[in-house]
Design an enzyme around this catalytic site. Structure first.
Site, PDB file in Angstrom:
ATOM      1  CE1 TYR B  14      35.914  46.198  35.489  1.00 24.45           C
ATOM      2  CE2 TYR B  14      37.773  44.867  36.185  1.00 24.45           C
ATOM      3  CZ  TYR B  14      36.455  45.237  36.324  1.00 24.45           C
ATOM      4  OH  TYR B  14      35.682  44.653  37.297  1.00 24.45           O
ATOM      5  CG  ASP B  38      32.557  41.324  41.340  1.00 22.17           C
ATOM      6  OD1 ASP B  38      33.065  40.441  42.041  1.00 22.17           O
ATOM      7  OD2 ASP B  38      33.167  42.339  40.972  1.00 22.17           O
ATOM      8  CG  ASP B  99      36.657  40.020  36.708  1.00 20.84           C
ATOM      9  OD1 ASP B  99      36.363  39.352  37.727  1.00 20.84           O
ATOM     10  OD2 ASP B  99      36.683  41.262  36.697  1.00 20.84           O
TER      11      ASP B  99
END
Lengths: 125, 125
Positions: B14, B38, B99
């Protein structure tokens, strides 16, 4: 919506309460009907008495928390990275953890999730 | 249950895909029916096309990601702290973010939540 300043203060009080070995101070951060999954996916500790019991047991290990980096605040959520420092049988160990707290409108934690697993445990072998 | 090694590799991919400015590589990490909030609490991007579109737009800012500390792995969840580094109009800015990824049994991300808010944005004023 909870107050970001009070949410961030609650995270620092959580760490300070571990330093002071006070499960009562940790439990006071939670709403009466809060739930705690530590780690996420394990059976939840639900309500004040269960949460107080869980933190009482946690602190009996002598665990201390060391914040790593700033507290992230997203609406009613806080997320923060830290290490759990342990000394068991004269041996230093640590666990890398990220917690998320969801707060209610009274700035109390209503939901807590801890993210860690075997790959994050160091010095236990 | 997904494989902790592949989950950790997905987090590093990522970050690398942002470095390579490749939204396609990011989108390939997600299950076809994945959902992305997000930040957490905002309207979800659902499904491959929406997720690809979201990351295409994100990368148009030139944002790069810098991991901070180890990836936490808890069952099917990964959590990780990082900074988003931006340079807009010659000005360095950064956002502190955590995250969480939830993985399916094929080691694809089925659910992503990003934790950050105004208190985590630096250099924007």
């Amino acid at each position: 919506m909870p107050d970001p300043k009070l949410m961030e203060a609650a995270v620092h009080e959580y760490v300070a309460a571990f330093d002071a070995n006070s499960p009562e101070r940790v439990a006071a951060l939670f709403a009466p009907d809060a739930n705690v999954e530590d780690p996420i996916g394990s059976p939840a500790h639900v309500g004040h008495d269960a949460i107080l019991g869980f933190y009482t047991a946690s602190m009996q290990t002598g665990a201390k928390l060391k914040l790593e980096g700033p507290v992230r605040i997203a609406g009613p959520y806080a997320a923060f990275a830290f290490s759990v420092l342990l000394n068991l049988g004269g041996k230093d160990m640590h666990v890398d953890v990220i917690d998320t707290f969801k707060f209610d409108d009274d700035n109390k934690v209503i939901e807590m999730r801890a993210y860690f697993g075997p790959t994050n445990m160091h010095g236990f072998a």
